[in-house]
Structure formats: structure tokens, C-alpha cells
Design an enzyme around this catalytic site. Structure first.
Site, PDB file in Angstrom:
ATOM      1  CB  CYS A  42      -0.828   0.046   1.249  1.00  0.00           C
ATOM      2  SG  CYS A  42      -1.796   1.522   1.264  1.00  0.00           S
ATOM      3  CB  CYS A 326      16.757  30.929  20.926  1.00  0.00           C
ATOM      4  SG  CYS A 326      17.538  31.069  22.507  1.00  0.00           S
TER       5      CYS A 326
END
Length: 361
Positions: A42, A326
Site C-alpha cells: 500500500c 533558540c
């Protein structure tokens, strides 16, 4: 194909199909990219593990291996056209090797099934590696032999190595189905038997998804500071954290789920006292949200599956992105480059140099 995620869904589908068609015909595949074509059952389940890899430009679902031109899903599903459900990957060989793609392929299929894959039966679901050139053929055969020697399976490996002919992109609703209808996708996948097989062979392999533990499990696993930062949006002290001055080569993953987030390649000294990066390692695992706390409006950075608070991103970073991610050390776990294979992240080893200074292949 992460940049296309910003486009409207209908336009994105059209672009996927156009790219798939033209790349399958060799019209737009420039010298900087190459294609890999794999049949693994699939195609819904074969897109996700490849789309998150750095260096992968696009992953398109479609059909290959048959003689009929431009087959439909219904025709392929009949099993009479000779096609197999497959994915075609466009990738940058400077960032990721074909060998790495093969490794990810093996870890997401049952190579011993001659009649389909898991709950899906029929020749249209058989596995196969469709090589595009002699080098790919050689690499595929070498990879197949190496896998056979590892003796991970009780049955014989039957996945075929076949010369590529044509690839036909599947209908639009099949492309990125796991994103379009996550509920149905998860329901199908959990009942297909694929994940159970992968775990039985490879253990809790992290090439498909990263599951978030329960809150109780997280609290037992983390220190009080790590829990405060990741689960309660806290912030650790600058210059008094684990990685702000870490200069070793390696990657940084989510402390809770293991999602690969940042690399030492993109780390720089910002002078802030926190680990700073110019970009994510895998953009798909980094989510941006608006943070209006503390009287400011900032762009918060969170991990996709763990939903861990990581830090914030600012536009005062160096080139080439001009961004400064950050990040709190407490949200991260560092994995040195020499431990990447052992830790389950072999696909990221290629970006680092060996002691002689050359890139690892």
C-alpha cells in the site's frame, strides 16, 4: 517537499501530479537530483517514512511494472494490468544516498511475502526495487545480499530487483493520504499488521513515526527541569545548560519522542547561552506556533509528535537562513555521529565527515 505544504491543498495535489509525471518521463529531473522507485505494498504507508528524510525532494504514489499505459486505481486493483502500487522518490544524492533509501525501504516492508503485503493480497501489492541505472542495480543487489546474510527472517526474501520502465502517478486523492485523512489512515495502518511486523523484526524502529508516551511515563523519564520545559513551556537558565557550548558532531533529537530536530552542522555560537541553530534537521518534525505570553508576540518552536516545547525562533541569525532557533537543552538529547547507527538514525550519518575529512557514504 516540505515547502509545498504551505500551498493550498488542491494546488499542491496538482503540483504533485505534474512533478510526478514529468520526473517519471525524465523531463524535469536535473543533474542535481535522482529518482528511486520502490514497491512496498500500500503506497499510503510507504510515503511517510521517506518524506521526513533530509535530502528527499518529493515522494509520489503511483503504479509501475505493468504494460498498460496510464492505468487507473481500479484497473491496477484488479490485478490484471501487471502494475504494482509504488512510490517514486526524487532526492538529492549529495544529501542522502541511494543506499540509505534502500535501508529505509527494507525496514518498512515484509520482504518474504510473495503474494502481497500484510492485509493487502494480490500481485499489485508485491514488493520490488525498480532500479533506474546500473549503479542502482548494483546497490540494490548488494543491499539484498547483505540483508539475506543478516538472517533476520525465517522465510526466504522474495523482493525482486527489476529494471525501471515507466511510473504513472496515482490519482490525486491518494497523494499524501496520511495527511489528508489521518483518522482513516491510522485506522487502516493499525489493522494492516505492518507496524506489528516491523516491530517484531526491527524493534521499536523510528523510521515511521514517533509515539508520545503518557504524561506519567514522561514524568518518570525526565528530570524536573526537563519536564518543566517540555511539558509546561518553561525556560532553562542561559549558560547553565547541557548543550549551549557543545561542539561535538551529531544530531539533537526530541528528549521525549526521539524525533530528529537539529544538527551540529547548523549549530552556531549566538552568545545567548542557549543552543542556537540556523535551521531544523527535518522541517517536518518542527512546528511553529504564535506565543503571546509575557507581553510579547514570538514564534514558538515545538516538536510535531511529542508537542514538546523546544524554544523560539528569531530573525537575527546568520546566513544562509537568517534565522536563530533558540532551543532549550532540556528539550533535547544529543546523539554523537559515531552512535547514529546504533541509536537508530543511520540516515543522518552521511552529513558528517570521517577522520580523514571526507564525507561518509
Amino acid at each position: 517537499m516540505h515547502n509545498l505544504d504551505l500551498l493550498p491543498s488542491k494546488l499542491r495535489i496538482v503540483l504533485f501530479l505534474l512533478i510526478g509525471y514529468f520526473t517519471s518521463c525524465g523531463i524535469i529531473a536535473g543533474p542535481e537530483t535522482e529518482k528511486a522507485t520502490f514497491a512496498g505494498g500500500c503506497f499510503w504507508c510507504m510515503e511517510p517514512p521517506f518524506e521526513v528524510l533530509p535530502g528527499v525532494v518529493s515522494v509520489i504514489s503511483g503504479y509501475t511494472g505493468g504494460k498498460e499505459k496510464d492505468p487507473s486505481y481500479e484497473e491496477v486493483s484488479s490485478g490484471y494490468t501487471g502494475h504494482r502500487e509504488a512510490i517514486q522518490i526524487t532526492y538529492d544524492p549529495k544529501q542522502i544516498s541511494y543506499e540509505t533509501l534502500l535501508e529505509v525501504f527494507w525496514r518498512n516492508i515484509d520482504p518474504t511475502d510473495p503474494d502481497g503485503q500484510f492485509v493487502d493480497r494480490g500481485s499489485q501489492y508485491k514488493t520490488g526495487i525498480f532500479y533506474h541505472n546500473p549503479d542502482q542495480k548494483k546497490a540494490a543487489e548488494k543491499s539484498l545480499l547483505a540483508l539475506t546474510k543478516r538472517k533476520l527472517f525465517k522465510k526466504k526474501i522474495v523482493t525482486e530487483v527489476i529494471g525501471f520502465d515507466r511510473f504513472y502517478p496515482a490519482e490525486g486523492y491518494h497523494q499524501d493520504f496520511y495527511k489528508k485523512d489521518p483518522s482513516q489512515y491510522k485506522s487502516y495502518r493499525s489493522g494492516s499488521g505492518r507496524d506489528q511486523f516491523i516491530e517484531s523484526v526491527w524493534g521499536k524502529e523510528k523510521t515511521v513515526r514517533f509515539l508520545k508516551p503518557s504524561l506519567d511515563e514522561i514524568q518518570k523519564k525526565l528530570s524536573s527541569l526537563q519536564f518543566e520545559v517540555t511539558q509546561k513551556d518553561g525556560t532553562e537558565p542561559p549558560f547553565e545548560n547541557e548543550y549551549w557550548d557543545n561542539h561535538k558532531e551529531g544530531i539533537y533529537v526530541d528528549r521525549v519522542t526521539g524525533e530528529p530536530l537539529f544538527s551540529s552542522v547548523d549549530k552556531f555560537e549566538s552568545g545567548t547561552g542557549w543552543p542556537s541553530f540556523t535551521r531544523p534537521l527535518v522541517a517536518a518534525y518542527v512546528v511553529m506556533k504564535t506565543d503571546s505570553s509575557h507581553g510579547m508576540v514570538r514564534s514558538e518552536v515545538r516538536s510535531k509528535y511529542g508537542n514538546s516545547h523546544l524554544g523560539h525562533v528569531f530573525d537575527d541569525g546568520p546566513k544562509p537562513t537568517g534565522l536563530r532557533y533558540c532551543i532549550n537543552s532540556a528539550s533535547l538529547k544529543f546523539i554523537p555521529k559515531e552512535d547514529l547507527e546504533k541509536a537508530g538514525y543511520p540516515e543522518f550519518r552521511r552529513q558528517f565527515s570521517d577522520p580523514a575529512g571526507s564525507k561518509v557514504n
